[in-house]
Scaffold this active site. Structure first.
Site, mmCIF file in Angstrom:
data_model
loop_
_atom_site.group_PDB
_atom_site.id
_atom_site.type_symbol
_atom_site.label_atom_id
_atom_site.label_comp_id
_atom_site.label_asym_id
_atom_site.label_seq_id
_atom_site.Cartn_x
_atom_site.Cartn_y
_atom_site.Cartn_z
ATOM 1 N N ASN A 1 0.848 -1.204 0.000
ATOM 2 C CA ASN A 1 0.000 0.000 0.000
ATOM 3 C C ASN A 1 0.876 1.245 0.000
ATOM 4 O O ASN A 1 2.105 1.139 -0.047
ATOM 5 C CB ASN A 1 -0.947 -0.030 1.204
ATOM 6 C CG ASN A 1 -0.160 -0.095 2.496
ATOM 7 O OD1 ASN A 1 0.543 0.845 2.859
ATOM 8 N ND2 ASN A 1 -0.246 -1.236 3.173
ATOM 9 N N ASP B 1 -4.578 -6.585 5.022
ATOM 10 C CA ASP B 1 -5.671 -7.389 5.578
ATOM 11 C C ASP B 1 -5.720 -8.775 4.934
ATOM 12 O O ASP B 1 -6.299 -9.699 5.479
ATOM 13 C CB ASP B 1 -7.013 -6.677 5.357
ATOM 14 C CG ASP B 1 -7.161 -5.503 6.310
ATOM 15 O OD1 ASP B 1 -6.798 -5.664 7.496
ATOM 16 O OD2 ASP B 1 -7.603 -4.427 5.877
ATOM 17 N N LYS C 1 8.887 -17.122 -10.636
ATOM 18 C CA LYS C 1 8.128 -15.999 -11.194
ATOM 19 C C LYS C 1 6.927 -16.526 -11.995
ATOM 20 O O LYS C 1 7.100 -17.406 -12.861
ATOM 21 C CB LYS C 1 9.033 -15.160 -12.086
ATOM 22 C CG LYS C 1 8.347 -13.938 -12.641
ATOM 23 C CD LYS C 1 9.248 -13.168 -13.566
ATOM 24 C CE LYS C 1 8.443 -12.116 -14.301
ATOM 25 N NZ LYS C 1 9.153 -11.545 -15.425
ATOM 26 N N PHE D 1 -4.958 2.983 14.399
ATOM 27 C CA PHE D 1 -5.288 4.014 13.424
ATOM 28 C C PHE D 1 -6.443 3.506 12.569
ATOM 29 O O PHE D 1 -6.668 2.297 12.473
ATOM 30 C CB PHE D 1 -4.087 4.312 12.519
ATOM 31 C CG PHE D 1 -3.168 5.370 13.069
ATOM 32 C CD1 PHE D 1 -2.392 5.115 14.195
ATOM 33 C CD2 PHE D 1 -3.071 6.612 12.462
ATOM 34 C CE1 PHE D 1 -1.543 6.085 14.700
ATOM 35 C CE2 PHE D 1 -2.228 7.592 12.952
ATOM 36 C CZ PHE D 1 -1.458 7.324 14.082
ATOM 37 N N LYS E 1 -13.912 0.186 14.784
ATOM 38 C CA LYS E 1 -12.580 -0.399 15.021
ATOM 39 C C LYS E 1 -12.192 -0.348 16.500
ATOM 40 O O LYS E 1 -11.482 -1.237 16.988
ATOM 41 C CB LYS E 1 -11.531 0.326 14.161
ATOM 42 C CG LYS E 1 -11.558 -0.211 12.739
ATOM 43 C CD LYS E 1 -10.680 0.505 11.767
ATOM 44 C CE LYS E 1 -10.991 -0.039 10.377
ATOM 45 N NZ LYS E 1 -10.410 0.677 9.287
ATOM 46 N N LYS F 1 -11.356 -4.112 17.598
ATOM 47 C CA LYS F 1 -9.937 -4.332 17.927
ATOM 48 C C LYS F 1 -9.663 -4.137 19.409
ATOM 49 O O LYS F 1 -8.519 -4.275 19.851
ATOM 50 C CB LYS F 1 -9.064 -3.404 17.093
ATOM 51 C CG LYS F 1 -9.104 -3.774 15.609
ATOM 52 C CD LYS F 1 -8.448 -2.769 14.716
ATOM 53 C CE LYS F 1 -8.686 -3.102 13.250
ATOM 54 N NZ LYS F 1 -7.733 -4.047 12.681
HETATM 55 O O1 PMT Z 1 2.849 6.077 6.587
HETATM 56 P P1 PMT Z 1 2.292 7.415 6.104
HETATM 57 O O2 PMT Z 1 2.525 7.626 4.645
HETATM 58 O O3 PMT Z 1 2.719 8.554 6.965
HETATM 59 O O4 PMT Z 1 0.688 7.340 6.237
HETATM 60 C C1 PMT Z 1 0.108 7.261 7.495
HETATM 61 C C2 PMT Z 1 -1.066 6.242 7.519
HETATM 62 C C3 PMT Z 1 -2.190 6.733 6.621
HETATM 63 C C4 PMT Z 1 -0.579 4.869 7.067
HETATM 64 C C5 PMT Z 1 -1.520 6.159 9.026
HETATM 65 O O5 PMT Z 1 -1.926 7.418 9.450
HETATM 66 C C6 PMT Z 1 -2.651 5.169 9.202
HETATM 67 O O6 PMT Z 1 -3.826 5.500 9.070
HETATM 68 N N1 PMT Z 1 -2.299 3.896 9.508
HETATM 69 C C7 PMT Z 1 -3.242 2.785 9.616
HETATM 70 C C8 PMT Z 1 -3.657 2.339 8.269
HETATM 71 C C9 PMT Z 1 -4.522 1.110 8.318
HETATM 72 O O7 PMT Z 1 -4.036 0.056 8.065
HETATM 73 O O8 PMT Z 1 -5.717 1.310 8.760
HETATM 74 P P2 PMT Z 1 -6.847 0.129 8.882
HETATM 75 O O9 PMT Z 1 -8.074 0.897 9.091
HETATM 76 O O10 PMT Z 1 -6.751 -0.784 7.734
HETATM 77 O O11 PMT Z 1 -6.419 -0.674 10.171
HETATM 78 C C10 PMT Z 1 -6.891 -0.322 11.463
HETATM 79 C C11 PMT Z 1 -5.826 -0.587 12.526
HETATM 80 O O12 PMT Z 1 -5.593 -1.998 12.640
HETATM 81 C C12 PMT Z 1 -4.503 0.025 12.232
HETATM 82 O O13 PMT Z 1 -3.955 0.510 13.444
HETATM 83 C C13 PMT Z 1 -3.672 -1.138 11.694
HETATM 84 O O14 PMT Z 1 -2.286 -0.951 11.979
HETATM 85 C C14 PMT Z 1 -4.240 -2.311 12.454
HETATM 86 N N2 PMT Z 1 -4.179 -3.585 11.732
HETATM 87 C C15 PMT Z 1 -4.715 -3.708 10.482
HETATM 88 C C16 PMT Z 1 -4.653 -4.923 9.848
HETATM 89 C C17 PMT Z 1 -4.041 -6.016 10.487
HETATM 90 N N3 PMT Z 1 -3.940 -7.188 9.896
HETATM 91 N N4 PMT Z 1 -3.545 -5.874 11.705
HETATM 92 C C18 PMT Z 1 -3.616 -4.695 12.354
HETATM 93 O O15 PMT Z 1 -3.167 -4.570 13.494
#
Ligand code: PMT
Length: 411
Positions: free
Chosen positions: A211, A280, A290, A324, A338, A342
């Site tokens: 991403n 995810d 490949k 986040f 979330k 979470k």
């Molecule tokens: O890195 P930059 O370019 O500065 O950009 C910052 C950012 C946009 C990446 C950051 O601010 C941000 O939003 N990070 C979380 C992005 C994300 O994956 O969001 P989500 O809504 O998909 O996930 C929710 C939360 O679960 C996040 O804290 C993520 O780290 C966590 N997660 C998600 C998937 C997973 N398998 N395990 C997790 O722990």
């Protein structure tokens, strides 16, 4: 942040070199200014080597000065406008007297008059000079104007006498500087895991799913937490950034590795901040060769990855968990969802479609959603400032969990 360090002439001038190092370790950019007498004790070369910047020694650019050198003549105004703080260490009785009376006959004292930034002064001199009514009066004048004076320590002085006059410790001066800059060491008790950047889920030896995360938000959090005295473990997916000084850095590639790294450090952590953009889904099978182009459509089978934050929440204890939410619509609804799914204490939501927010920007627009139902929205700000607002909330949450645990014990 940029600090001007004025060094005036005393035996303690050599300690200013150590102070430069300490301030740099705190992430500050240091511009050194030396008075003429300071140069009798230590050479500008020492400070130039430490800071990688020209040391300002002359009011009008010294030997290089010519009538055409207008830039040099107004440099004190330019420096005055650029700095976030002026520190004078060591400050001699003479420099303090000039500052108190508004005498501006060299670069340092002119800068003092020209700047509106906060000022920290660390005196060092002979005990009689320090205790003299004139010096004490001048120090009081500076204090009354809002100058932060870091008093000298008692001890054996270079002149052979014993008493107050020895330059305060480098740590004490640095703490005063950080305090005046509003960067308190208020997270000293914390061990914080910060995840940052993207994860990369390999498809075959040359292709992967990832991403647009640059890591900037997570690295800003790590840097801000170190500055505030926390022990920081930065677990990062692949980025182009250099890890901030002072963090324990763990480099990972995919979700599984990030999960393992978080669990390995979790037992001694007091908080986890998941700023990483974690995949995810990942390919069900990793192709060892490949993949070849096929005619028609190609279906790639994906399976869910482990939810690192939700998994960590199962062994949460009194740790603070911050997640986040990178959203493109219905930000509040998804962020609150979330919080629940979470089991986080706080969700930092960023609408990644907003201008100057989210992926790869140097700024972010965040809203903090808490379990008590409250929400705090912030305007667009540099990611380092957003990081400090998140850490303020982390601190409040840690204090609340500490108080709850104490109340529980008392029952
Ligand atoms: O890195 P930059 O370019 O500065 O950009 C910052 C950012 C946009 C990446 C950051 O601010 C941000 O939003 N990070 C979380 C992005 C994300 O994956 O969001 P989500 O809504 O998909 O996930 C929710 C939360 O679960 C996040 O804290 C993520 O780290 C966590 N997660 C998600 C998937 C997973 N398998 N395990 C997790 O722990």
């Amino acid at each position: 942040m940029r600090v001007a360090l004025g060094v005036s002439g005393g035996v303690a001038a050599y300690k200013a070199a150590e102070l430069v190092r300490k301030l740099q370790q705190e992430g500050l950019d240091v511009q050194v200014i030396m008075t003429e007498s300071a140069r009798e004790f230590i050479t500008p070369l020492t400070f130039a080597a430490l800071t990688g910047q020209k040391v300002i020694t002359e009011m009008f650019g010294g030997e290089a000065h010519s009538s055409a050198n207008v830039e040099s003549a107004i440099e004190h105004i330019a420096v005055a406008q650029r700095i976030d703080l002026l520190a004078v260490a060591p400050a001699t009785a003479n420099t303090i007297a000039k500052m108190a009376r508004g005498v501006a006959d060299d670069f340092l004292t002119t800068l003092y008059l020209a700047t509106t930034a906060p000022v920290v002064v660390a005196p060092a001199m002979n005990v009689n000079m320090w205790e003299h009514a004139a010096t004490q009066e001048n120090v009081e004048t500076l204090r009354a104007r809002g100058v932060h004076v870091v008093p000298p320590e008692e001890g054996y002085l270079a002149c052979g006498m014993t008493g107050a006059g020895r330059l305060a410790s480098v740590d004490a001066i640095a703490a005063a500087v950080m305090g005046r800059l509003g960067i308190a060491h208020d997270l000293q008790e914390e061990t914080i895991i910060v995840t940052a950047g993207p994860t990369c889920e390999d498809i075959d030896p040359v292709r992967f799913l990832t991403n647009r995360s640059s890591g900037k938000m997570g690295y800003a959090l790590a840097q801000a937490a170190v500055r505030r005295g926390a022990e920081v473990i930065l677990i990062s997916g692949p980025t182009r950034l250099d890890p901030p000084q002072g963090v324990q850095f763990v480099s990972v590639r995919n979700t599984e590795q990030m999960h393992r790294a978080v669990l390995a450090h979790f037992p001694r952590a007091t908080a986890l901040i998941m700023a990483a953009a974690v995949a995810d889904y990942r390919p069900v099978a990793l192709q060892t060769k490949k993949m070849k182009r096929v005619s028609g459509r190609l279906n790639l089978e994906l399976e869910p990855t482990v939810d690192i934050l939700a998994d960590a929440a199962r062994g949460k204890g009194d740790r603070v968990l911050i997640g986040f939410a990178a959203e493109t619509e219905n930000v509040a609804e998804h962020a609150r969802g979330k919080l629940e799914s979470k089991q986080a204490d706080l969700i930092v939501a960023n609408d990644v479609t907003a201008e100057g927010a989210g992926f790869d920007h140097d700024t972010n627009v965040i809203t903090l959603y808490s379990r008590d139902g409250s929400e705090k929205a912030f305007p667009r700000m540099p990611k380092i400032d957003a990081a400090h607002r998140i850490l303020d909330q982390l601190r409040a949450l840690r204090q609340a969990t500490g108080q709850a645990a104490a109340a529980e014990r008392a029952r």
